[in-house]
Design a protein around this motif. Structure first.
Motif, mmCIF file in Angstrom:
data_model
loop_
_atom_site.group_PDB
_atom_site.id
_atom_site.type_symbol
_atom_site.label_atom_id
_atom_site.label_comp_id
_atom_site.label_asym_id
_atom_site.label_seq_id
_atom_site.Cartn_x
_atom_site.Cartn_y
_atom_site.Cartn_z
ATOM 1 N N GLY A 191 0.799 -1.226 0.000
ATOM 2 C CA GLY A 191 0.000 0.000 0.000
ATOM 3 C C GLY A 191 0.825 1.266 0.000
ATOM 4 N N GLY A 192 2.120 1.168 -0.294
ATOM 5 C CA GLY A 192 2.993 2.333 -0.292
ATOM 6 C C GLY A 192 3.218 2.895 -1.678
ATOM 7 N N ASP A 193 4.085 3.896 -1.731
ATOM 8 C CA ASP A 193 4.379 4.604 -2.977
ATOM 9 C C ASP A 193 5.876 4.547 -3.250
ATOM 10 O OD1 ASP A 193 4.584 6.280 -5.135
ATOM 11 O OD2 ASP A 193 4.158 8.125 -4.015
ATOM 12 N N PRO A 194 6.311 3.679 -4.160
ATOM 13 C CA PRO A 194 7.748 3.587 -4.431
ATOM 14 C C PRO A 194 8.336 4.866 -5.008
ATOM 15 C CG PRO A 194 6.507 2.308 -6.034
ATOM 16 C CD PRO A 194 5.548 2.721 -4.972
ATOM 17 N N ALA A 195 7.513 5.658 -5.700
ATOM 18 C CA ALA A 195 8.014 6.904 -6.276
ATOM 19 C C ALA A 195 8.516 7.859 -5.195
ATOM 20 C CB ALA A 195 6.916 7.574 -7.100
ATOM 21 N N ALA A 196 7.920 7.778 -4.012
ATOM 22 C CA ALA A 196 8.323 8.670 -2.916
ATOM 23 C C ALA A 196 9.725 8.364 -2.415
ATOM 24 C CB ALA A 196 7.318 8.551 -1.772
ATOM 25 N N LEU A 197 10.262 7.197 -2.763
ATOM 26 C CA LEU A 197 11.595 6.812 -2.302
ATOM 27 C C LEU A 197 12.706 7.303 -3.221
ATOM 28 C CD1 LEU A 197 10.751 3.093 -1.454
ATOM 29 C CD2 LEU A 197 10.958 4.965 0.173
ATOM 30 N N LEU A 198 12.355 7.697 -4.432
ATOM 31 C CA LEU A 198 13.375 7.949 -5.443
ATOM 32 C C LEU A 198 14.342 9.063 -5.066
ATOM 33 C CD1 LEU A 198 11.446 7.513 -8.804
ATOM 34 C CD2 LEU A 198 13.039 5.926 -7.708
ATOM 35 N N ALA A 199 13.840 10.142 -4.495
ATOM 36 C CA ALA A 199 14.722 11.279 -4.193
ATOM 37 C C ALA A 199 15.883 10.850 -3.301
ATOM 38 C CB ALA A 199 13.922 12.404 -3.531
ATOM 39 N N ASP A 200 15.597 10.012 -2.297
ATOM 40 C CA ASP A 200 16.643 9.564 -1.371
ATOM 41 C C ASP A 200 17.432 8.384 -1.915
ATOM 42 O OD1 ASP A 200 16.056 11.508 0.522
ATOM 43 O OD2 ASP A 200 14.618 10.233 1.571
ATOM 44 N N TRP A 201 16.793 7.521 -2.690
ATOM 45 C CA TRP A 201 17.429 6.260 -3.081
ATOM 46 C C TRP A 201 18.219 6.329 -4.386
ATOM 47 C CZ3 TRP A 201 14.722 1.055 -1.749
ATOM 48 C CH2 TRP A 201 14.347 1.050 -0.403
ATOM 49 N N LEU A 202 17.870 7.248 -5.269
ATOM 50 C CA LEU A 202 18.495 7.244 -6.596
ATOM 51 C C LEU A 202 20.023 7.252 -6.572
ATOM 52 C CD1 LEU A 202 16.322 9.382 -9.050
ATOM 53 C CD2 LEU A 202 17.193 7.074 -9.418
ATOM 54 N N PRO A 203 20.683 8.026 -5.686
ATOM 55 C CA PRO A 203 22.148 8.035 -5.733
ATOM 56 C C PRO A 203 22.794 6.666 -5.516
ATOM 57 C CG PRO A 203 21.348 9.910 -4.482
ATOM 58 C CD PRO A 203 20.160 9.024 -4.725
ATOM 59 N N ARG A 204 22.094 5.753 -4.831
ATOM 60 C CA ARG A 204 22.657 4.427 -4.571
ATOM 61 C C ARG A 204 21.792 3.312 -5.147
ATOM 62 N NH1 ARG A 204 25.025 4.584 1.573
ATOM 63 N NH2 ARG A 204 25.812 2.538 0.931
#
Length: 280
Positions: A191-204
């Protein structure tokens, strides 16, 4: 022969898109995609469930001939619930990595799993602190040993798992040189939103797993079950950022794969319609 590709991104399939043995499944995936996830999910007691040295040699020959890159999904038949289990996890990862070393995979996807916590965590907050200091320590030690087995530590990508908050692994990722594997399907299922993680996760972020959730919460289903707005919210920032990792359709069954590729291409059409490609 149809080549399933995505503009600007490296698209991959699993070695078991077809219900076949390692070599047969990989032959199809390598011929049709840019990358193949070689799923070494179980080792057995002494590595007997892994592909044989002869199969590994044939897999390498096929991948080179097709120009496909490879990455490994490390065994999932071990966990970090106990110190003994964590040691077994390291040993199984070592067996898989050694067996497939000649393939020179670009990444190794790793589960740091705690089955005893499944269903007990509140999603949406950091939870690693719920573990005892001792358990956190032996998990850190196990991760460090696996990183040391890779040619470069950043090749090991820790994956978020279903029923755990995506932030659960932040402590270990921050304290090590590992990368991340974002399993968007797991986040959607919870029930979450993976797009919300991109800002923090993209560098790694090194590997992304994509799969939909069918009615009845059937995981690893076609992306046709993902609302277009949800798919666009994830995919459009990846195109905008020029994501350089691999995007794997973690699916089993040719129809699921084809329908998912169609859904991604429709997302690309919606992305180009916004004019974002011209502005990059």
């Amino acid at each position: 022969m149809t080549k399933y590709a995505l503009p600007g991104l490296r698209l991959g399939a699993t070695s078991f898109v077809l219900p076949a043995d390692y070599v047969t499944g990989l032959r199809w995936a390598a011929a049709h995609c840019d990358d193949v996830a070689l799923l070494l999910m179980e080792t057995g007691r002494c590595g007997e469930l892994l592909p044989s040295a002869r199969e590994i040699a044939e897999i390498g020959r096929i991948a080179r001939g097709e120009g496909a890159s490879l990455h490994l999904h490390l065994p999932t038949d071990a966990d970090c619930d106990t110190r003994k289990a964590a040691a077994a996890m390291v040993n199984k990862a070592a067996m898989a990595m050694e067996r497939a070393a000649v393939l020179r995979p670009h990444s190794f996807v790793l589960h740091l799993d705690f089955p005893s916590l499944r269903g007990t965590l509140r999603l949406g907050r950091a939870c690693a602190g719920m573990l005892s200091e001792e358990k956190r320590l032996w998990t850190s030690e196990a991760l460090a040993r696996i990183l040391a087995l890779a040619p470069r530590p950043e090749q090991v990508a820790v994956e978020n798992l279903e029923s755990f908050p995506p932030s659960f692994w932040d402590e270990w990722v921050a304290a090590s040189a590992c990368s991340r594997c974002l399993d968007a399907g797991h986040v959607w299922k919870d029930g979450g939103d993976p797009a919300a993680l991109l800002a923090d996760w993209l560098p790694r972020l090194r590997v992304i797993h994509l799969h939909g959730v069918a009615p009845g919460r059937r995981d690893h289903s076609s992306l046709a079950f993902v609302p277009p707005a949800h798919l666009d919210a994830l995919m459009h920032p990846l195109w905008q950022a020029g994501f350089a990792g691999v995007l794997t359709l973690e699916l089993f069954g040719l129809d699921n794969f084809i329908h998912s590729h169609t859904a991604l291409m429709r997302s690309w059409e919606r992305y180009t319609a916004t004019g974002s490609v011209a502005r990059r």
